[in-house]
Scaffold this active site. Structure first.
Site, PDB file in Angstrom:
ATOM      1  N   ARG A   1       1.135   6.821  16.931  1.00 31.60           N
ATOM      2  CA  ARG A   1       0.957   7.796  15.850  1.00 31.60           C
ATOM      3  C   ARG A   1       1.619   9.150  16.113  1.00 31.60           C
ATOM      4  O   ARG A   1       2.234   9.717  15.211  1.00 31.60           O
ATOM      5  CB  ARG A   1      -0.533   7.975  15.534  1.00 31.60           C
ATOM      6  CG  ARG A   1      -1.220   6.706  15.030  1.00 31.60           C
ATOM      7  CD  ARG A   1      -0.347   5.892  14.108  1.00 31.60           C
ATOM      8  NE  ARG A   1      -1.048   4.777  13.486  1.00 31.60           N
ATOM      9  CZ  ARG A   1      -0.432   3.700  13.040  1.00 31.60           C
ATOM     10  NH1 ARG A   1       0.887   3.589  13.161  1.00 31.60           N
ATOM     11  NH2 ARG A   1      -1.100   2.735  12.450  1.00 31.60           N
TER      12      ARG A   1
ATOM     13  N   SER B   1      -6.410  -6.766   8.278  1.00 25.99           N
ATOM     14  CA  SER B   1      -5.272  -5.842   8.269  1.00 25.99           C
ATOM     15  C   SER B   1      -4.649  -5.804   9.665  1.00 25.99           C
ATOM     16  O   SER B   1      -5.326  -6.007  10.674  1.00 25.99           O
ATOM     17  CB  SER B   1      -5.703  -4.440   7.837  1.00 25.99           C
ATOM     18  OG  SER B   1      -6.527  -3.861   8.828  1.00 25.99           O
TER      19      SER B   1
ATOM     20  N   ASP C   1       0.818  -1.218   0.000  1.00 25.27           N
ATOM     21  CA  ASP C   1       0.000   0.000   0.000  1.00 25.27           C
ATOM     22  C   ASP C   1       0.849   1.265   0.000  1.00 25.27           C
ATOM     23  O   ASP C   1       0.604   2.191  -0.774  1.00 25.27           O
ATOM     24  CB  ASP C   1      -0.959   0.006   1.202  1.00 25.27           C
ATOM     25  CG  ASP C   1      -2.128  -0.963   1.007  1.00 25.27           C
ATOM     26  OD1 ASP C   1      -2.154  -1.643  -0.037  1.00 25.27           O
ATOM     27  OD2 ASP C   1      -2.984  -1.047   1.897  1.00 25.27           O
TER      28      ASP C   1
END
Length: 411
Positions: free
Chosen positions: A102, A185, A20
């Site tokens: 993140r 995923s 991806d």
């Protein structure tokens, strides 16, 4: 499309080396005609990172524009441990393994953007999830004028087939198992693994065993108790079984202990920040042990008022991290309060691990507030006079008695 509105010269992409993000890399080059700088973080996901370098080189990225960094120690020391001082759990269960990684990735991307003079940053998060919010709130907090490119919200690919066709057209290598739709995923780092999508989408159907990557099934765990100790200093774990370790080494050691004992599995339907419910399967073996141990040491070192206030504030703190507000003033305010509470959270906890369970069985601290003389049933205690309890109860009962009298008069 927003990419037509601004001319981008150089963009820093959060790059895993997978299919991806490799498609995103090529899409950025072809759509924006810009130079791409790749950043790959070793967060303890357990994958080799050199293939990411080779893949980036293969796609024409200059060596000086390929950044690969081992951030495991920084991740645990500056993100995971501060979060665990709060005993943070989103919606009472989720230990925030994806959420807490993140802000660190966003911070590194902004640092690299400044270093190489990039005018944009980019990520591979989809338009349906929480991660787009977390990345972008981080970018904007640290570099308010940065341009953000979110390919999944911009491009015209409508299916996996069209993505694969784009990859083939641009000679991007595709592993055989990537040609069809992935069964689910995965996001992984040193704190946890997270699986969602496809085979996990029906919340009634139990997750297949092959989904689990970080733990053996509790029923397959050894039929023997593992006893360990964890030492804390100011709220942070510093040693396992008396052996001092760095933050990342310690979490990795707890992960191994958790994995072997089937500890840390969570099957959760949660409320995403963007408004939908999603089902995720999380494995946080070391974090699950750490949470119990930290609560264990807090139980003898924290005053009741401080402990209860922390517990009241924890859901708000956890929600801020889940929603991407790590770099917000309110999270930093709460962190100061939490860190203040941890000044005397020092000592040792003894735990038993057995078939998916973690039990605290002992705790000791030089700053313990537990007074054996106070709680004992034996006589000779001068600090506590049983007779004092009568007045205490009467005062607390005063309003209840007043209410009771009113109800009796009305009936």
């Amino acid at each position: 499309m927003s990419h037509t509105t601004k001319s981008i010269k150089r963009v820093v992409l959060a790059y895993s080396g997978g299919l991806d993000t490799s498609i995103i890399l090529k899409w950025l080059q072809t759509t924006y005609g810009c130079e791409v700088v790749t950043f790959t973080a070793d967060l303890g996901q357990g994958e080799e990172l050199e293939p990411a370098r080779k893949k980036a080189q293969l796609m024409g990225i200059k060596d000086e524009h390929i950044f690969i960094e081992d951030v495991r120690e920084e991740f645990v020391r500056d993100y995971v441990f501060p979060m665990f001082r709060a005993n943070a759990q989103y919606e009472g269960l989720y230990l925030l393994g994806t959420s807490i990684a993140r802000p660190l990735i966003a911070k590194k991307q902004i640092e690299i953007a400044r270093k190489v003079g990039a005018d944009a940053v980019s990520h591979g998060a989809t338009g349906k999830g929480n991660d787009q919010v977390r990345f972008e709130l981080g970018y904007y907090a640290l570099e308010p004028g940065i341009h953000v490119i979110a390919p999944w919200r911009e491009w015209d690919f409508k299916s996996r087939e069209s993505l694969i066709a784009f990859a083939e057209q641009h000679q991007i290598p595709i592993a055989k198992d990537k040609r069809g739709e992935a069964p689910f995923s995965v996001d992984a780092n040193l704190l946890h693994s997270s699986s969602e999508g496809k085979v996990l989408e029906d919340p009634w159907v139990e997750p297949p065993e092959y989904v689990h990557m970080r733990t053996i099934a509790p029923e397959d765990a050894p039929d023997v108790v593992t006893e360990i100790t964890i030492d804390f200093e100011k709220g942070d774990a510093v040693a396992v079984n008396g052996e001092k370790m760095s933050p990342a080494t310690l979490l990795a050691a707890l992960n191994e202990l958790g994995k072997a004992n089937g500890i840390g599995r969570l099957d959760l339907v949660e409320n995403r920040f963007v408004g939908m419910k999603s089902r995720g399967v999380y494995e946080t073996p070391g974090g699950t042990i750490l949470l119990q141990a930290h609560r264990g040491i807090e139980s003898i070192t924290l005053d009741r008022g401080a402990a209860h206030l922390k517990d009241e504030l924890m859901p708000k703190y956890a929600e801020l991290i889940y929603n991407g507000f790590w770099f917000s003033p309110e999270r930093e305010m709460l962190q100061s309060l939490i860190d203040k509470s941890q000044e005397k959270v020092t000592g040792r906890v003894r735990l038993k691990l057995y078939k998916g369970n973690v039990r605290v069985v002992g705790r000791q601290s030089p700053y313990s507030l537990y007074d054996q003389d106070l709680v004992t049933f034996e006589e000779g205690n001068v600090a506590y006079d049983h007779r004092d309890a009568a007045g205490f109860i009467k005062l607390n009962a005063l309003r209840l008695r007043t209410l009771g009298n009113r109800e009796r008069l009305r009936s």
